[in-house]
Design a protein around this motif. Sequence first.
Motif, PDB file in Angstrom:
ATOM      1  N   ARG A 134       0.804  -1.225   0.000  1.00  0.00           N
ATOM      2  CA  ARG A 134       0.000   0.000   0.000  1.00  0.00           C
ATOM      3  C   ARG A 134       0.837   1.275   0.000  1.00  0.00           C
ATOM      4  O   ARG A 134       0.299   2.373  -0.168  1.00  0.00           O
ATOM      5  N   MET A 135       2.114   1.146   0.211  1.00  0.00           N
ATOM      6  CA  MET A 135       3.009   2.291   0.240  1.00  0.00           C
ATOM      7  C   MET A 135       2.577   3.323   1.289  1.00  0.00           C
ATOM      8  O   MET A 135       2.555   4.535   1.033  1.00  0.00           O
ATOM      9  N   GLU A 136       2.251   2.807   2.471  1.00  0.00           N
ATOM     10  CA  GLU A 136       1.907   3.690   3.572  1.00  0.00           C
ATOM     11  C   GLU A 136       2.041   2.932   4.889  1.00  0.00           C
ATOM     12  O   GLU A 136       2.022   1.699   4.910  1.00  0.00           O
ATOM     13  N   PHE A 137       2.181   3.681   5.979  1.00  0.00           N
ATOM     14  CA  PHE A 137       2.177   3.082   7.313  1.00  0.00           C
ATOM     15  C   PHE A 137       1.787   4.168   8.314  1.00  0.00           C
ATOM     16  O   PHE A 137       1.807   5.369   8.005  1.00  0.00           O
ATOM     17  N   TYR A 138       1.435   3.748   9.514  1.00  0.00           N
ATOM     18  CA  TYR A 138       0.950   4.675  10.539  1.00  0.00           C
ATOM     19  C   TYR A 138       1.971   4.788  11.658  1.00  0.00           C
ATOM     20  O   TYR A 138       2.492   3.779  12.152  1.00  0.00           O
ATOM     21  N   CYS A 139       2.278   6.021  12.042  1.00  0.00           N
ATOM     22  CA  CYS A 139       3.149   6.269  13.185  1.00  0.00           C
ATOM     23  C   CYS A 139       2.257   6.569  14.386  1.00  0.00           C
ATOM     24  O   CYS A 139       1.634   7.642  14.456  1.00  0.00           O
ATOM     25  N   TYR A 140       2.172   5.644  15.323  1.00  0.00           N
ATOM     26  CA  TYR A 140       1.247   5.760  16.451  1.00  0.00           C
ATOM     27  C   TYR A 140       1.682   6.850  17.435  1.00  0.00           C
ATOM     28  O   TYR A 140       0.836   7.496  18.068  1.00  0.00           O
ATOM     29  N   GLU A 141       2.981   7.048  17.576  1.00  0.00           N
ATOM     30  CA  GLU A 141       3.464   8.037  18.536  1.00  0.00           C
ATOM     31  C   GLU A 141       3.068   9.458  18.128  1.00  0.00           C
ATOM     32  O   GLU A 141       2.715  10.281  18.984  1.00  0.00           O
ATOM     33  N   THR A 142       3.142   9.750  16.829  1.00  0.00           N
ATOM     34  CA  THR A 142       2.814  11.106  16.360  1.00  0.00           C
ATOM     35  C   THR A 142       1.429  11.178  15.720  1.00  0.00           C
ATOM     36  O   THR A 142       1.012  12.241  15.288  1.00  0.00           O
ATOM     37  N   LYS A 143       0.758  10.014  15.652  1.00  0.00           N
ATOM     38  CA  LYS A 143      -0.588   9.929  15.048  1.00  0.00           C
ATOM     39  C   LYS A 143      -0.583  10.461  13.611  1.00  0.00           C
ATOM     40  O   LYS A 143      -1.457  11.217  13.193  1.00  0.00           O
ATOM     41  N   GLN A 144       0.438   9.997  12.830  1.00  0.00           N
ATOM     42  CA  GLN A 144       0.572  10.394  11.430  1.00  0.00           C
ATOM     43  C   GLN A 144       0.412   9.189  10.520  1.00  0.00           C
ATOM     44  O   GLN A 144       0.905   8.098  10.833  1.00  0.00           O
ATOM     45  N   LEU A 145      -0.241   9.401   9.391  1.00  0.00           N
ATOM     46  CA  LEU A 145      -0.243   8.406   8.332  1.00  0.00           C
ATOM     47  C   LEU A 145       0.834   8.816   7.332  1.00  0.00           C
ATOM     48  O   LEU A 145       0.725   9.868   6.687  1.00  0.00           O
ATOM     49  N   ILE A 146       1.864   8.013   7.223  1.00  0.00           N
ATOM     50  CA  ILE A 146       2.966   8.308   6.306  1.00  0.00           C
ATOM     51  C   ILE A 146       2.679   7.605   4.990  1.00  0.00           C
ATOM     52  O   ILE A 146       2.736   6.375   4.907  1.00  0.00           O
ATOM     53  N   ARG A 147       2.354   8.381   3.976  1.00  0.00           N
ATOM     54  CA  ARG A 147       2.009   7.834   2.666  1.00  0.00           C
ATOM     55  C   ARG A 147       3.046   8.285   1.644  1.00  0.00           C
ATOM     56  O   ARG A 147       3.503   9.423   1.672  1.00  0.00           O
ATOM     57  N   ALA A 148       3.400   7.388   0.735  1.00  0.00           N
ATOM     58  CA  ALA A 148       4.438   7.697  -0.251  1.00  0.00           C
ATOM     59  C   ALA A 148       3.982   8.798  -1.206  1.00  0.00           C
ATOM     60  O   ALA A 148       2.911   8.705  -1.804  1.00  0.00           O
TER      61      ALA A 148
END
Length: 280
Positions: A134-148
């Motif tokens: 999916r070319m994405e992942f979630y950073c739980y500490e900063t509550k960010q969705l990191i998408r390419a």
Amino acid sequence: MQFTGSHNYVATPDLMLAVNAAIQLKRPLLVKGEPGTGKTMLAEEVAQALDMPLLQWHIKSTTKAQQGLYEYDAVSRLRDSQLGDDRVKDIQNYIVKGVLWQAFTTEQPVALLIDEIDKADIEFPNDLLRELDRMEFYCYETKQLIRARHRPLVFITSNNEKELPDAFLRRCFFHYIKFPDATTMKQIVDVHYPGLKDALLTAAMKTFFDIRNLPGLKKKPSTSELLDWLKLLMAEDIPLQALQSQDQKVSVPPLVGALLKNEQDISLFEKLVFMNQRNR
């Protein structure tokens, strides 16, 4: 965007086709082959030929998939809080971005090499399935969705030390780099040593392939080992006669330690030489 080879890397037509197929399908290119056949160098040369930055992630037995995404440095945050550092108020100061995070957030498309994936734990490939798909992942500490921003061109190499999961293989385009034949090998040598005399190259390659074809070798010499051996032959100014056997009998070549890398293979080769000498 199409790979048509480079001046520094001899790519066979089927290898170029595999690279371009992975680009077209937008899937990782999984490259297998004997150690020393240029799997890692392929990613470097494709990135250079396509004018793309290359990010490299060299896998070890202790590497975890999470490290490719990010790591939260809780120890540093605790230490800074004890020292009264204002940086502790922003958790992003303690997020260490991994290579996948970097590849996903670059301003321009990049190539990403995940080198020797089979060194890691068997769960490592499974842990990257979603992120690579999916070319994405979630950073739980900063509550960010990191998408390419741009889908990176992903190269994954394996030396076949472990079987990779079927679910992971399904998401890749696969190519096995066959060991070069004599014609391709000569082209490879010409790239690295363009001034090498034909007589020396012919004699060295005959010796090299004779050794590779010996039955029972634990580790056959590879392309990189042939290149190392040729470099030593030229540096030590080894005469051509040392590589040629007048009666076509097997003999121990000079600097054989550049080609055979364990005591079992050297012992096997020496026994074969001894048996041939007894039969003269």
